[in-house]
Design a protein around this motif. Structure first.
Motif, mmCIF file in Angstrom:
data_model
loop_
_atom_site.group_PDB
_atom_site.id
_atom_site.type_symbol
_atom_site.label_atom_id
_atom_site.label_comp_id
_atom_site.label_asym_id
_atom_site.label_seq_id
_atom_site.Cartn_x
_atom_site.Cartn_y
_atom_site.Cartn_z
ATOM 1 N N HIS A 240 0.877 -1.170 0.000
ATOM 2 C CA HIS A 240 0.000 0.000 0.000
ATOM 3 C C HIS A 240 0.914 1.219 0.000
ATOM 4 O O HIS A 240 1.576 1.514 0.993
ATOM 5 C CB HIS A 240 -0.907 -0.020 1.229
ATOM 6 C CG HIS A 240 -1.799 1.183 1.327
ATOM 7 N ND1 HIS A 240 -2.673 1.376 2.376
ATOM 8 C CD2 HIS A 240 -1.969 2.262 0.520
ATOM 9 C CE1 HIS A 240 -3.317 2.510 2.214
ATOM 10 N NE2 HIS A 240 -2.905 3.070 1.091
ATOM 11 N N TYR B 32 -9.911 1.322 3.200
ATOM 12 C CA TYR B 32 -9.353 2.645 3.510
ATOM 13 C C TYR B 32 -9.207 3.467 2.231
ATOM 14 O O TYR B 32 -9.579 4.649 2.192
ATOM 15 C CB TYR B 32 -8.004 2.481 4.198
ATOM 16 C CG TYR B 32 -7.310 3.791 4.481
ATOM 17 C CD1 TYR B 32 -7.636 4.546 5.604
ATOM 18 C CD2 TYR B 32 -6.336 4.292 3.619
ATOM 19 C CE1 TYR B 32 -7.014 5.757 5.867
ATOM 20 C CE2 TYR B 32 -5.712 5.498 3.863
ATOM 21 C CZ TYR B 32 -6.049 6.224 4.997
ATOM 22 O OH TYR B 32 -5.429 7.418 5.237
ATOM 23 N N PRO C 287 0.308 -5.354 3.720
ATOM 24 C CA PRO C 287 -0.693 -6.232 4.341
ATOM 25 C C PRO C 287 -0.155 -7.652 4.443
ATOM 26 O O PRO C 287 0.443 -8.170 3.498
ATOM 27 C CB PRO C 287 -1.881 -6.158 3.382
ATOM 28 C CG PRO C 287 -1.652 -4.926 2.560
ATOM 29 C CD PRO C 287 -0.175 -4.769 2.466
ATOM 30 N N GLN D 11 -7.060 -2.340 4.067
ATOM 31 C CA GLN D 11 -6.373 -1.357 3.238
ATOM 32 C C GLN D 11 -7.225 -0.965 2.023
ATOM 33 O O GLN D 11 -7.293 0.215 1.650
ATOM 34 C CB GLN D 11 -5.028 -1.919 2.768
ATOM 35 C CG GLN D 11 -4.041 -2.228 3.890
ATOM 36 C CD GLN D 11 -3.631 -0.993 4.654
ATOM 37 O OE1 GLN D 11 -3.556 0.096 4.096
ATOM 38 N NE2 GLN D 11 -3.381 -1.149 5.944
#
Length: 414
Positions: free
Chosen positions: A30, A212, A200, A209
């Motif tokens: 990410h 988000y 992750p 994630q």
């Protein structure tokens, strides 16, 4: 003289890389990249309505600027074109930063077959965006300049005409690394130096994630719509507790070894203090502070009465009182969770300060925006390692702060 005295203090940064991970191998990342600090939301602006569901044309979203559309195109098309083993799974271009999930299906190599790593991919992506940014804004490249590099932690990128970089030969202090005799480049970069990566480790973290990234526009619009609640308000809550009174409390509540002069000195330096009085930063609505506040502090000596304490706290919440707690002890966590489960508002004392850019979890943001949660902290923010706990003196300090904010002793329920 100690041989460490001359060394600079460590500057902690979210842009540091993991020493235990090889960024040239396959993996899932990410990535967060921020626009240059002196640019004001160059990639777009927020639009939409909070009352519209996802998928609706009026749901919260970002109206991309020409620069934002250019960055989106580089992100979704160019990276995989130059690195077929990479794919952008999810992304969001926000007004001043971008988030994207990047998967490497196998070890990362450049187009000429040489092994490379994630840092070079990001450096090349940023350089490709910079070239188009300079062209779009009429800055262009100095004549004869054929080499570029990102400031900070990114290494040298490949010459113009390619997007992503080859393995660098060292860190670049700042700006461009131009050929000898080349004109100095004055054009500023579009992006800030470096980047932040989160890896992750399982399906649950991956879904977190992805959610988000997906919810970024809605959360941003939520904060903008409740700016007075969803931005940290500094030194705005008086506890009416002096440092002198706090020290006396700790000396009564702690063992001598738990509150030495050295420990007290370190602790007091971390507190938010004005004119000898302890203050708190606030995140959320201060309307809860206007109601009757009741401290929730559980002591071992009252273990036999914990069920009674829970019932009294629930009764008080039913009557409209607001419970305040640092949620240190397990029983405190149980009581506060039970109250929140009934959708009653609470005040939580945080064990660390709010950083300059503070984004609590999506759940906490929603609760703060709805007036059901207020976060307070008496601490200045400090970087905390994953395995770093809090001391007995810090726990006792938060218990004292809890009672000071409520102006009530913690045995009110007896």
């Amino acid at each position: 003289m100690n041989d460490k005295d001359f060394r600079k203090p460590t500057e902690h940064s979210m842009k540091r890389r993991s020493h235990s991970h090889d960024y040239s191998h396959s993996g899932l990342y990410h990535i967060t990249i921020s626009a240059a600090k002196d640019l004001h939301q160059p990639l777009g602006h927020m639009a939409g309505r909070l009352d519209k569901p996802d998928g609706d044309s009026e749901a919260p979203h970002v109206e991309l600027s020409p620069l934002g559309r250019m960055v989106e195109q580089e992100l979704t098309e160019s990276i995989q074109r130059y690195y077929p083993m990479l794919k952008v799974l999810d992304y969001i271009v926000m007004p001043e930063h971008i988030h994207f999930l990047l998967v490497a299906y196998r070890d990362v190599v450049s187009r000429n077959g040489k092994p490379t790593h994630l840092g070079q991919v990001i450096a090349g992506f940023k350089y490709g965006c910079n070239k188009r940014y300079w062209a779009m804004t009429g800055r262009g490249l100095p004549a004869g300049d054929n080499q570029a590099a990102e400031a900070g932690n990114d290494q040298a990128a490949e010459p113009p005409g390619t997007l992503c970089g080859k393995p660098g030969t060292g860190r670049v202090p700042s700006g461009w690394a131009a050929k000898p005799g080349a004109a100095k480049l004055e054009a500023p970069p579009l992006f800030d130096g470096g980047y932040c990566d989160v890896m992750p480790v399982d399906e649950a973290q991956l879904e977190t994630q992805r959610a988000y990234i997906r919810n970024n526009p809605r959360n941003r619009l939520l904060r903008m719509s409740n700016r007075q609640w969803l931005l940290p308000q500094r030194m705005c809550v008086e506890t009416h507790l002096s440092l002198r009174a706090l020290k006396g409390y700790l000396q009564r509540e702690c063992l001598p070894s738990q509150i030495t002069e050295e420990i007290w000195q370190r602790l007091s330096e971390r507190l938010l203090v004005k004119d000898g009085m302890v203050y708190c930063d606030r995140y959320g609505s201060d309307e809860l502070l206007q109601r009757r506040l009741l401290p929730v502090v559980c002591h071992r000596k009252d273990a036999a009465l914990h069920d009674t304490q829970l019932l009294r706290c629930m009764d008080a919440a039913d009557e409209g009182d607001v419970l305040v707690s640092a949620r240190i002890a397990k029983r405190e966590q149980i009581i506060m969770a039970a109250v929140q489960k009934r959708a009653y508002p609470v005040v939580l004392i945080a064990d660390n300060g709010f950083p300059e850019i503070f984004h609590p979890s999506e759940e906490k943001q929603t609760l703060c925006a709805s007036g059901r949660l207020l976060l307070l902290t008496p601490w200045k923010y400090h970087y905390r390692k994953a395995d770093e706990g809090i001391t007995v003196a810090e726990c006792k300090t938060m218990n004292c702060i809890t009672q000071a904010v409520c102006r009530l002793r913690d045995d009110w329920w007896k």
